[in-house]
Design a protein around this motif. Structure first.
Motif, PDB file in Angstrom:
ATOM      1  N   LYS A 178       1.589  11.212 -58.833  1.00  0.00           N
ATOM      2  CA  LYS A 178       1.797  12.188 -59.914  1.00  0.00           C
ATOM      3  C   LYS A 178       3.000  13.079 -59.598  1.00  0.00           C
ATOM      4  CE  LYS A 178      -3.025  12.376 -61.384  1.00  0.00           C
ATOM      5  NZ  LYS A 178      -4.264  13.155 -61.364  1.00  0.00           N
ATOM      6  N   GLN A 179       3.133  13.473 -58.334  1.00  0.00           N
ATOM      7  CA  GLN A 179       4.291  14.279 -57.931  1.00  0.00           C
ATOM      8  C   GLN A 179       5.582  13.486 -58.119  1.00  0.00           C
ATOM      9  OE1 GLN A 179       3.374  15.449 -53.916  1.00  0.00           O
ATOM     10  NE2 GLN A 179       1.721  16.811 -54.557  1.00  0.00           N
ATOM     11  N   ASN A 199      12.245   4.276 -65.860  1.00  0.00           N
ATOM     12  CA  ASN A 199      11.356   3.195 -65.413  1.00  0.00           C
ATOM     13  C   ASN A 199      10.573   3.582 -64.165  1.00  0.00           C
ATOM     14  OD1 ASN A 199      11.815   1.373 -67.428  1.00  0.00           O
ATOM     15  ND2 ASN A 199      13.321   0.186 -66.300  1.00  0.00           N
ATOM     16  N   GLU A 200      11.244   4.185 -63.202  1.00  0.00           N
ATOM     17  CA  GLU A 200      10.537   4.570 -61.980  1.00  0.00           C
ATOM     18  C   GLU A 200       9.421   5.565 -62.284  1.00  0.00           C
ATOM     19  OE1 GLU A 200      13.918   3.859 -58.515  1.00  0.00           O
ATOM     20  OE2 GLU A 200      13.822   5.809 -59.498  1.00  0.00           O
ATOM     21  N   ALA A 215      21.445   4.895 -64.384  1.00  0.00           N
ATOM     22  CA  ALA A 215      20.565   5.891 -63.766  1.00  0.00           C
ATOM     23  C   ALA A 215      19.515   6.372 -64.754  1.00  0.00           C
ATOM     24  CB  ALA A 215      21.391   7.067 -63.241  1.00  0.00           C
ATOM     25  N   GLU A 216      19.909   6.608 -65.994  1.00  0.00           N
ATOM     26  CA  GLU A 216      18.964   7.089 -67.004  1.00  0.00           C
ATOM     27  C   GLU A 216      17.858   6.063 -67.241  1.00  0.00           C
ATOM     28  OE1 GLU A 216      17.137   7.658 -70.848  1.00  0.00           O
ATOM     29  OE2 GLU A 216      18.599   6.076 -70.508  1.00  0.00           O
ATOM     30  N   PHE A 217      18.248   4.807 -67.386  1.00  0.00           N
ATOM     31  CA  PHE A 217      17.279   3.738 -67.628  1.00  0.00           C
ATOM     32  C   PHE A 217      16.314   3.579 -66.460  1.00  0.00           C
ATOM     33  CE2 PHE A 217      16.057  -0.751 -67.257  1.00  0.00           C
ATOM     34  CZ  PHE A 217      15.405  -0.928 -68.469  1.00  0.00           C
ATOM     35  N   TRP A 218      16.849   3.542 -65.243  1.00  0.00           N
ATOM     36  CA  TRP A 218      15.996   3.260 -64.086  1.00  0.00           C
ATOM     37  C   TRP A 218      15.157   4.456 -63.658  1.00  0.00           C
ATOM     38  CZ3 TRP A 218      14.660  -1.377 -63.526  1.00  0.00           C
ATOM     39  CH2 TRP A 218      15.517  -2.413 -63.904  1.00  0.00           C
ATOM     40  N   LEU A 267      10.713  12.220 -60.703  1.00  0.00           N
ATOM     41  CA  LEU A 267      11.553  11.206 -61.338  1.00  0.00           C
ATOM     42  C   LEU A 267      11.862  11.562 -62.789  1.00  0.00           C
ATOM     43  CD1 LEU A 267       9.771   8.154 -59.737  1.00  0.00           C
ATOM     44  CD2 LEU A 267      12.160   8.809 -59.326  1.00  0.00           C
ATOM     45  N   GLU A 268      10.905  12.143 -63.478  1.00  0.00           N
ATOM     46  CA  GLU A 268      11.146  12.566 -64.857  1.00  0.00           C
ATOM     47  C   GLU A 268      12.155  13.718 -64.893  1.00  0.00           C
ATOM     48  OE1 GLU A 268      11.501  12.626 -68.738  1.00  0.00           O
ATOM     49  OE2 GLU A 268      10.471  11.041 -67.646  1.00  0.00           O
ATOM     50  N   THR A 269      12.094  14.619 -63.927  1.00  0.00           N
ATOM     51  CA  THR A 269      13.078  15.701 -63.849  1.00  0.00           C
ATOM     52  C   THR A 269      14.478  15.128 -63.633  1.00  0.00           C
ATOM     53  OG1 THR A 269      11.441  17.269 -63.014  1.00  0.00           O
ATOM     54  CG2 THR A 269      13.760  17.761 -62.542  1.00  0.00           C
TER      55      THR A 269
END
Length: 142
Positions: A47-48, A23-24, A17-20, A53-55
């Motif tokens: 951008k949203q 990536n997403e 999950a962390e890796f993908w 995804l970063e969160t």
């Protein structure tokens, strides 16, 4: 997948999950930079998605730290939270795939850009790969 975890399911699935998720989030940037004439509404939505995804990526990293600090003596409550988080990650990836498909269908800028279509198909494939791996790991637990 990092198979060196053996039976350490929480770390195996969290590693994926962390890796993908990372990536997403990066894929949203790739799409925006590849299609410089992308419609503003789609660029803003990407951008949203990047922020969302970063969160999620950061949230997964916090769970990894919790599992590591538990010396792999994961309480039933933490284990359930990991499963819930991974389930959320799967749903999020499915929604991201739907948005990518919408981009291909509805964006005039993408419809005339063969390279962008190929890249988006690759991005979709990678997110679907994550979903498949995570489902396999989760189903092993039941």
């Amino acid at each position: 997948m990092q198979f060196y975890y053996g039976n350490q399911m929480p770390l195996r699935v969290l590693d994926e999950a962390e890796f993908w998720k990372e990536n997403e989030a990066e894929h949203t940037v790739v799409m925006r930079e590849l299609v410089t004439n992308l419609e503003e509404s789609f660029a803003e939505t990407l951008k949203q998605w990047e922020n969302v995804l970063e969160t999620t990526h950061q949230h997964v990293k916090r769970f990894i730290e919790s599992v590591v600090r538990s010396n792999n003596h994961v309480s039933p409550a933490l284990y359930k939270q990991v499963l819930d988080l991974v389930s959320f990650c799967l749903q999020e990836s499915q929604a991201f795939i739907q948005f990518c498909r919408q981009l291909k269908r509805e964006s005039a800028a993408i419809s005339g850009n063969h390279t962008a279509k190929v890249v988006i198909d690759h991005i979709i494939d990678e997110s679907e790969y994550f979903i498949g791996v995570a489902q396999t790991i989760l189903y092993e637990q039941y």
